[in-house]
Write a protein that holds these residues in place. Structure first.
Motif, mmCIF file in Angstrom:
data_model
loop_
_atom_site.group_PDB
_atom_site.id
_atom_site.type_symbol
_atom_site.label_atom_id
_atom_site.label_comp_id
_atom_site.label_asym_id
_atom_site.label_seq_id
_atom_site.Cartn_x
_atom_site.Cartn_y
_atom_site.Cartn_z
ATOM 1 N N GLY A 31 32.972 36.884 61.319
ATOM 2 C CA GLY A 31 33.864 38.014 61.087
ATOM 3 C C GLY A 31 34.950 37.745 60.062
ATOM 4 N N ARG A 32 34.887 36.572 59.410
ATOM 5 C CA ARG A 32 35.878 36.288 58.362
ATOM 6 C C ARG A 32 35.445 36.968 57.073
ATOM 7 N NH1 ARG A 32 39.335 34.992 62.050
ATOM 8 N NH2 ARG A 32 38.823 33.071 63.145
ATOM 9 N N SER A 33 36.429 37.343 56.304
ATOM 10 C CA SER A 33 36.128 37.929 55.012
ATOM 11 C C SER A 33 36.102 36.807 53.976
ATOM 12 C CB SER A 33 37.215 38.954 54.711
ATOM 13 O OG SER A 33 37.119 39.342 53.396
ATOM 14 N N VAL A 34 34.986 36.664 53.281
ATOM 15 C CA VAL A 34 34.772 35.479 52.444
ATOM 16 C C VAL A 34 34.386 35.860 51.013
ATOM 17 C CG1 VAL A 34 33.487 33.301 52.235
ATOM 18 C CG2 VAL A 34 33.908 34.267 54.510
ATOM 19 N N LEU A 35 34.983 35.163 50.069
ATOM 20 C CA LEU A 35 34.568 35.259 48.665
ATOM 21 C C LEU A 35 33.941 33.932 48.276
ATOM 22 C CD1 LEU A 35 34.556 36.650 45.848
ATOM 23 C CD2 LEU A 35 36.795 35.601 45.442
ATOM 24 N N LEU A 36 32.692 33.966 47.872
ATOM 25 C CA LEU A 36 32.014 32.760 47.380
ATOM 26 C C LEU A 36 32.027 32.796 45.858
ATOM 27 C CD1 LEU A 36 30.206 30.211 47.873
ATOM 28 C CD2 LEU A 36 28.244 31.769 47.812
ATOM 29 N N VAL A 74 27.298 40.650 48.940
ATOM 30 C CA VAL A 74 25.895 40.242 49.066
ATOM 31 C C VAL A 74 25.424 40.216 50.521
ATOM 32 C CG1 VAL A 74 25.650 38.998 46.884
ATOM 33 C CG2 VAL A 74 26.647 37.822 48.847
ATOM 34 N N ARG A 75 26.357 40.137 51.437
ATOM 35 C CA ARG A 75 26.078 40.207 52.869
ATOM 36 C C ARG A 75 27.342 40.844 53.464
ATOM 37 N NH1 ARG A 75 22.237 38.034 50.637
ATOM 38 N NH2 ARG A 75 20.922 36.341 51.441
ATOM 39 N N PRO A 76 27.260 41.391 54.690
ATOM 40 C CA PRO A 76 28.489 41.938 55.271
ATOM 41 C C PRO A 76 29.590 40.868 55.304
ATOM 42 C CG PRO A 76 26.575 42.515 56.617
ATOM 43 C CD PRO A 76 26.088 41.553 55.575
ATOM 44 N N ASN A 77 30.785 41.215 54.882
ATOM 45 C CA ASN A 77 31.942 40.285 54.851
ATOM 46 C C ASN A 77 31.827 39.169 53.816
ATOM 47 O OD1 ASN A 77 33.229 41.487 57.033
ATOM 48 N ND2 ASN A 77 32.196 40.162 58.511
ATOM 49 N N LEU A 78 30.766 39.150 53.036
ATOM 50 C CA LEU A 78 30.577 38.058 52.063
ATOM 51 C C LEU A 78 30.420 38.615 50.652
ATOM 52 C CD1 LEU A 78 30.121 35.076 51.325
ATOM 53 C CD2 LEU A 78 27.724 35.349 51.976
ATOM 54 N N HIS A 79 31.410 38.305 49.807
ATOM 55 C CA HIS A 79 31.373 38.733 48.409
ATOM 56 C C HIS A 79 31.055 37.533 47.525
ATOM 57 C CE1 HIS A 79 33.350 42.259 50.088
ATOM 58 N NE2 HIS A 79 33.097 42.887 48.945
ATOM 59 N N LEU A 80 30.408 37.814 46.404
ATOM 60 C CA LEU A 80 29.998 36.745 45.489
ATOM 61 C C LEU A 80 30.497 37.026 44.081
ATOM 62 C CD1 LEU A 80 28.110 34.248 44.793
ATOM 63 C CD2 LEU A 80 26.352 35.966 44.279
ATOM 64 N N LEU A 81 31.103 36.004 43.476
ATOM 65 C CA LEU A 81 31.370 36.029 42.042
ATOM 66 C C LEU A 81 30.336 35.090 41.433
ATOM 67 C CD1 LEU A 81 35.256 35.768 41.745
ATOM 68 C CD2 LEU A 81 33.822 37.600 40.809
ATOM 69 N N SER A 82 29.409 35.663 40.724
ATOM 70 C CA SER A 82 28.243 34.913 40.268
ATOM 71 C C SER A 82 28.491 34.257 38.901
ATOM 72 C CB SER A 82 27.072 35.892 40.184
ATOM 73 O OG SER A 82 25.931 35.257 39.708
ATOM 74 N N SER A 83 27.694 33.249 38.608
ATOM 75 C CA SER A 83 27.714 32.612 37.285
ATOM 76 C C SER A 83 26.295 32.446 36.785
ATOM 77 C CB SER A 83 28.337 31.215 37.346
ATOM 78 O OG SER A 83 29.728 31.288 37.529
ATOM 79 N N ASN A 84 26.162 32.503 35.464
ATOM 80 C CA ASN A 84 24.898 32.113 34.857
ATOM 81 C C ASN A 84 25.197 31.203 33.664
ATOM 82 O OD1 ASN A 84 25.697 33.770 32.773
ATOM 83 N ND2 ASN A 84 24.131 35.331 33.108
ATOM 84 N N VAL A 85 24.207 30.954 32.828
ATOM 85 C CA VAL A 85 24.384 30.001 31.719
ATOM 86 C C VAL A 85 25.583 30.331 30.838
ATOM 87 C CG1 VAL A 85 22.048 29.143 31.541
ATOM 88 C CG2 VAL A 85 22.645 31.268 30.389
ATOM 89 N N GLU A 86 25.976 31.599 30.820
ATOM 90 C CA GLU A 86 27.099 31.979 29.953
ATOM 91 C C GLU A 86 28.414 31.324 30.373
ATOM 92 O OE1 GLU A 86 27.402 36.196 29.007
ATOM 93 O OE2 GLU A 86 25.304 36.421 29.547
#
Ligand SMILES: Nc1ncnc2c1ncn2[C@@H]1O[C@H](COP(=O)(O)OP(=O)(O)OP(=O)(O)O)[C@@H](O)[C@H]1O
Ligand SMILES: [Mg+2]
Length: 252
Positions: A31-36, A74-86
């Motif tokens: 139930g924690r709010s998480v940014l990955l 990307v999932r409930p309570n889970l946000h993602l800041l994504s990276s790629n080769v750039e």
């Protein structure tokens, strides 16, 4: 205030991305709010969550877009800041900037996250390097989590990594060594048990968490773009990561 955990070890393949992803998802399941933050141009953490890597972190740092707008749930309570080769461009840009404005070159991630509210946890997955990106993550973080594969060579690499921690502390970072996480642990071998003891002697039993056992379900889960809790909730891997999640969350 979020607690920002930086998962880093310059040694490759020790379980950084696996640990960052499963820790972040496990916390969100409580139930924690998480940014990955996937802060590795390889984009492994993104793929592990079945998210095609995007240049979100690059846009955040170079394009001045807010992390709130760039983060994807990307999932409930889970946000993602994504990276790629750039993200490699960002690394080159910041490395160049080091000469004339080192403080802002080292503090770019912290600056971008400044004022970000609403997350209980931020978990950042670093690349296997001590470069300007990893330094940025350490400057922005509260606690360092170092996965150590339970073999001799990686234990040696960890010592080198802790030199980097000293360096960023000297540079004014508040980050503290929070967790040493033994990974790929095979308790049947004498060597693995010996390494666990060595780690406990070197860092104290407080800092060394329960080991994450070698478990094929963990590698399979990544392959299918799932976390261990989704792919094999009854596996040893899920039990070990659940224990780590509890350790982290109980300290809050
Ligand atoms: N406990 C475990 N049991 C079995 N396989 C594991 C375990 N932990 C990680 N792995 C596998 O080991 C490989 C490396 O793990 P991972 O990608 O998490 O390491 P990393 O430190 O992030 O690597 P890199 O340095 O390239 O970023 C992956 O294939 C992963 O699925
Ligand atoms: Mg990785």
């Amino acid at each position: 205030m979020s607690k920002h955990i930086v998962v880093s070890n310059e040694k490759g393949g020790v379980g950084k991305s696996t640990t960052a992803v499963n820790l972040a998802h496990g916390l969100s399941l409580r139930g924690r709010s998480v940014l990955l933050i996937d802060f590795d141009p390889q984009g492994s953490a993104s793929r592990h969550l079945r998210h095609e890597p995007t240049p979100a972190t690059r846009k955040m740092i170079l394009g001045d877009e807010s992390p709130k707008r760039l983060a994807v749930e990307v999932r409930p309570n889970l946000h993602l800041l994504s990276s790629n080769v750039e993200l490699a461009d960002v690394r080159d840009y910041l490395a160049m900037k080091m000469g004339r404005d080192p403080e802002s070159a080292r503090g770019a991630l912290a600056q971008a996250l400044d004022g970000l509210r609403g997350y209980d946890y931020i978990v950042t997955d670093c690349s296997p390097a001590v470069d300007v990106l990893t330094i940025n993550a350490m400057m922005a973080g509260d606690e360092l989590l170092v996965p150590v594969s339970a073999d001799f060579l990686s234990a040696v690499g960890t010592e080198q990594h802790l030199q980097t921690l000293k360096l960023v502390e000297e540079l004014g970072s508040d980050i503290e060594l929070g967790y040493i996480v033994p990974t790929r642990f095979d308790g049947r071998t004498k060597r693995a048990r010996r390494i666990l003891e060595l780690l406990q002697d070197a860092f104290g039993e407080e800092l060394v968490t329960n080991p994450i056992r070698v478990n094929t379900s963990i590698a399979e889960a990544a392959h299918f773009g799932k976390t261990i809790f989704e792919h094999a909730p009854n596996s040893n891997g899920a039990a070990d990561y659940a224990a780590l999640v509890e350790t982290v969350d109980n300290e809050r």
